[in-house]
Enzyme design. Structure first.
Site, short mmCIF file in Angstrom:
data_model
loop_
_atom_site.label_atom_id
_atom_site.label_comp_id
_atom_site.label_asym_id
_atom_site.label_seq_id
_atom_site.Cartn_x
_atom_site.Cartn_y
_atom_site.Cartn_z
CG ASP A 41 -2.49 1.24 0.93
OD1 ASP A 41 -1.92 1.92 0.26
OD2 ASP A 41 -2.79 0.68 2.08
CG ASP A 147 -3.60 4.26 -3.01
OD1 ASP A 147 -4.14 2.88 -3.48
OD2 ASP A 147 -3.16 4.97 -2.39
CD GLU A 148 -5.36 -0.90 -1.34
OE1 GLU A 148 -5.62 -1.76 -0.67
OE2 GLU A 148 -6.59 -0.55 -1.35
#
Length: 400
Positions: A41, A147-148
């Site tokens: 993350d 974003d993860e």
């Protein structure tokens, strides 16, 4: 999972509840030993990218989101750095409230640059994939947002080696992109995700199978997937404040109080998560929402906004080659009271006109049931199906 255990319990000469408990415990220990899952993350991604590109922002609270308009803004916070969080600002918070907590010029407010962040995300994912494939045989990657992502690194057969890979990924991202990420490693997606949040920012937390109980029990109950503010309040009212507290309650009790989600709570409290790492970036829904400049009951203005949202959603659906089965409307009134309602079709649909008309019909139910002005309307398409499958589904339907 629970239904499968119910079938198995017929072979145990004990009480109903104790039989199920024994089966859950046995299944839990078996599952925890099978996999090694990593969750990566990026830390406060949008704001961190802005800090990197403008070092003058590094020691200041940075909030990425709607224009605050000196405290009169109508949108929300997309994300913020940790200096802003220390002042009480959170993602999803109304921008006007964020401004009261952290006004300009003390805080820096920036508009999101989604295309730019998307390009940065693609570079980061490429780095992660390259480093992982160099070390892991047959890894599986599941990107779940910009974003993860999750990585199944079970073929490493070693948490020590998984930790070495995590350190390598963190170092490469910092060297090549001047950004930090937090990584969690565990025996399933649930544990890995909680672990990645455990030591943010720039953290690395490894939870081995034998450490799952010790890790989970003291955590606040909202660490579990799907436990938001409202569910947390209900759990707290029952005396359930930690995962350890939740473990003391039976499956029947949790189902009575929380319905189907009670089963999920029961299993998550014991560290059980059967979800696989699914290759690719699965799009589960596409939606748009609009906050009006002023609260309104102007039907012409509202329909115009819904039309724009329907066309924008339809364009994205076409770009990804998708059709939809469910249309959802979100309505937020002037007092922030928020409602949603959905309609699901038997067969997948295409085109913006259906999105608009279904959304409009659902919206009017809320509109005429209240005299309050409207602050926000949102439209969402979900239960998505690839267009290539649509013809097959229609042909199958015609056969019956």
């Amino acid at each position: 999972m629970v239904n499968e255990l119910y079938r198995k319990q017929l072979y145990f000469p004990f009480s109903h509840e104790s039989r199920l408990e024994m089966l859950v415990e046995k299944e839990r220990k078996r599952l925890l030993k099978q996999r090694i899952i990593m969750h990566i993350d990026m830390d406060y991604f949008y704001a961190q990218v802005e800090e990197r590109d403008n070092p003058k922002l590094k020691d200041r609270p940075v909030i990425v989101g709607a224009d605050p308009k000196k405290g009169m803004g109508r949108g929300v916070v997309s994300t913020c750095n940790y200096l802003a969080r220390e002042r009480g600002v959170k993602s999803g918070m109304p921008i006007s409230r964020a401004y009261r907590l952290c006004p300009e010029p003390e805080c820096v407010y920036l508009r999101p640059r989604i295309d730019y962040y998307t390009r940065e995300s693609e570079i980061l994912m490429q780095i992660i994939v390259e480093e992982t494939k160099a070390m892991v045989e047959r890894p599986k990657f599941e990107q779940v947002s910009i974003d993860e992502l999750y990585i199944d690194v079970s073929s490493l057969r070693s948490y020590k080696r998984a930790k070495e890979l995590a350190k390598l990924i963190k170092r490469k991202i910092k060297e090549k992109r001047k950004l930090t990420c937090s990584i969690g490693i565990g025996p399933n997606k649930l544990i890995a995700k909680i672990a990645s949040d455990y030591q943010k920012p720039d953290g690395l937390t490894v939870v081995k199978p034998n450490d799952v109980d010790r890790f989970l029990v003291p955590l606040d109950v909202d660490a579990l997937y799907g436990v938001g503010p409202k569910t947390k309040m209900r759990l707290n009212a029952l005396g359930i404040k930690t995962v350890g507290d939740l473990r003391r309650f039976s499956l029947d009790f949790l189902k009575q109080n929380f319905g189907k989600f009670g089963e999920d709570l029961y299993l998550m409290a014991k560290g059980i998560d059967l979800r696989e790492v699914v290759e690719g970036f699965e799009i589960k829904s596409i939606g748009k929402q609009h906050t009006f400049e002023y609260d309104t009951r102007d039907l012409v203005e509202i329909r115009k906004v819904l039309l724009a949202e329907a066309k924008a959603i339809d364009k994205e659906l076409n770009d990804f080659g998708l059709a939809y089965r469910t249309v959802t409307i979100t309505v937020r009134f002037e007092d922030f009271e928020t409602h949603t309602k959905s309609k699901t079709f038997a067969l997948p649909q295409t085109g913006w006109s259906t999105l608009l008309e279904v959304g409009w019909d659902l919206f009017k139910e809320f509109y005429y049931a209240s005299k309050k002005r409207i602050r926000l309307v949102g439209l969402r398409a979900s239960r998505l199906v690839e267009l290539s499958q649509l013809k097959v589904l229609k042909n199958e339907t015609r056969r019956f």
